[in-house]
Enzyme design. Structure first.
Site, PDB file in Angstrom:
ATOM      1  N   GLY A 191       0.819  -1.208   0.000  1.00 24.11           N
ATOM      2  CA  GLY A 191       0.000   0.000   0.000  1.00 24.11           C
ATOM      3  C   GLY A 191       0.853   1.257   0.000  1.00 24.11           C
ATOM      4  CG  ASP A 192       0.663   3.997  -3.088  1.00 20.63           C
ATOM      5  OD1 ASP A 192       1.593   3.187  -3.275  1.00 20.63           O
ATOM      6  OD2 ASP A 192      -0.082   4.400  -4.012  1.00 20.63           O
TER       7      ASP A 192
END
Length: 387
Positions: A191-192
């Site tokens: 995930g960012d």
């Protein structure tokens, strides 16, 4: 009768998620995935959002304060675990409540829920909730929630981190949440990281961007999550630094490092935020590609560009990531360009990458040095122009 009448205006919430009295009092915490109650219009804290308790459920949002008081934290999203061909989707975290309009801390965002699948379906973890905004005259901005973790035989994706809350008139923006990790026999994508919140309108630095999550795939790609961008300064204050990209790793396919987040821009006076460094890309049998560094933010002095991540491989090729560009300096020096990433392979080719260009300024920033490679080195970045 009199006590009932007073209770309309001055009272705490009793039942789950109940609001406080109209003027003074604290909101009650939420139950299963329920929003927290709001605080009184004059004084009082918002209630915490309830944690979800059913598969894939979202956490409740924290309650907001009135004029003075703290916002409640967001609740956590619930996990989702499935079998066979059913996708798993973790619940998102709740948003933090805003602090009082005149004074108070913003609530932190809730964490995203875990996602897991033991078949060939996808697993997508929940994103973290955003942090609440601080009060205008005083208070601390809330942090973004952490993204959930994902594991699967099929594709897996970690949850993104939540955005940090904004400051009021003065103070630092909230930090962005960290992205969740992912692990899979197929493609795994971290995930960012969440973006940092903005600093105060009059003074205060932008919040730091959150780091990305790691991605580890076995038979397909491993993709590291990107770092979140730093928050901006709005008055007298520096831009927040961008978050670091995390590593991506694979046995049979490409490992891609995550890209570093860009530094936030400064306000009226201040240095731009530095770019986050790129993540390492690792592979046993294929390409290992490092992530590029983030660009520095602009300011009276420019922010430094982030370094490119290294690329490594055992029998495949490897390439480092590009260095990020330095930020522009409006009254002072431009930011230095980030270093190019190194590339190293045991039996394949290894390529160093180019350094980032320096930012324009007074004087211009130096270009970053090129990365080292077992086959060839990268070029140095160009110096910024003197303005």
């Amino acid at each position: 009768m009199l006590s009932d009448f007073i209770g309309i205006f001055i009272s705490n919430g009793d039942a789950p998620g109940e609001n406080a009295g109209l003027l003074i009092g604290n909101g009650a915490d939420g139950a299963d995935g329920q929003n927290g109650g709001r605080g009184g219009l004059l004084f009082g804290n918002g209630g915490r959002g309830g944690d979800a308790t059913f598969p894939g459920g979202a956490g409740g949002n924290g309650g907001s304060a009135g004029l003075f008081g703290n916002g409640g934290d967001g609740g956590a999203g619930y996990l989702s675990v499935t079998t066979g061909g059913t996708d798993a989707v973790g619940g998102v975290g709740g948003k933090g409540g805003n602090g009082g309009l005149l004074g108070g801390n913003g609530g932190d965002g809730g964490s995203g829920g875990y996602a897991g699948n033991d078949g060939n379906a996808k697993a997508s973890a929940g994103a973290g909730g955003g942090g609440g905004n601080a009060g205008f005259f005083s208070g601390k901005a809330g942090r973004g929630g952490v993204g959930g973790r994902a594991e699967a035989v099929g594709a897996a994706a970690g949850g993104d981190g939540g955005r940090g809350g904004n400051a009021g008139a003065a103070g630092r923006g909230g930090e962005g949440g960290v992205g969740g990790s992912a692990q899979s026999h197929s493609t795994a994508s971290g995930g960012d990281g969440g973006s940092g919140g903005d600093g105060g309108l009059l003074s205060g630095d932008g919040g730091l961007g959150g780091a990305g999550g790691s991605g580890v795939g076995t038979e397909s790609h491993g993709i590291g999550g990107n770092g979140g961008d730093g928050g901006h300064g709005r008055g007298i204050g520096r831009g927040g630094a961008g978050g670091q990209g995390n590593f991506g790793q694979s046995r049979d396919a490409t490992g891609f490092g995550g890209i570093g987040g860009d530094g936030g821009h400064a306000g009226v006076l201040g240095t731009g935020g530095g770019g986050g460094s790129g993540g390492v890309g690792k592979s046993d049998e294929a390409l290992g590609a490092g992530g590029s560094g983030g660009n520095g933010g602009r300011g009276t002095s420019g922010g430094v560009g982030g370094a490119g991540g290294s690329g490594t491989s055992t029998s495949g090729n490897a390439a480092g990531g590009y260095g990020g560009a330095g930020g522009v300096g409006s009254l002072g020096p431009g930011g230095r360009g980030g270093d190019g990433g190194n590339g190293s392979s045991t039996t394949g080719n290894g390529y160093g990458s180019n350094g980032g260009n320096g930012g324009n300024g007074r004087p211009g920033g130096a270009g970053g040095p090129g990365g080292q490679g077992t086959t060839s080195n990268g070029n140095n970045g160009n110096d910024g122009a003197d303005t």
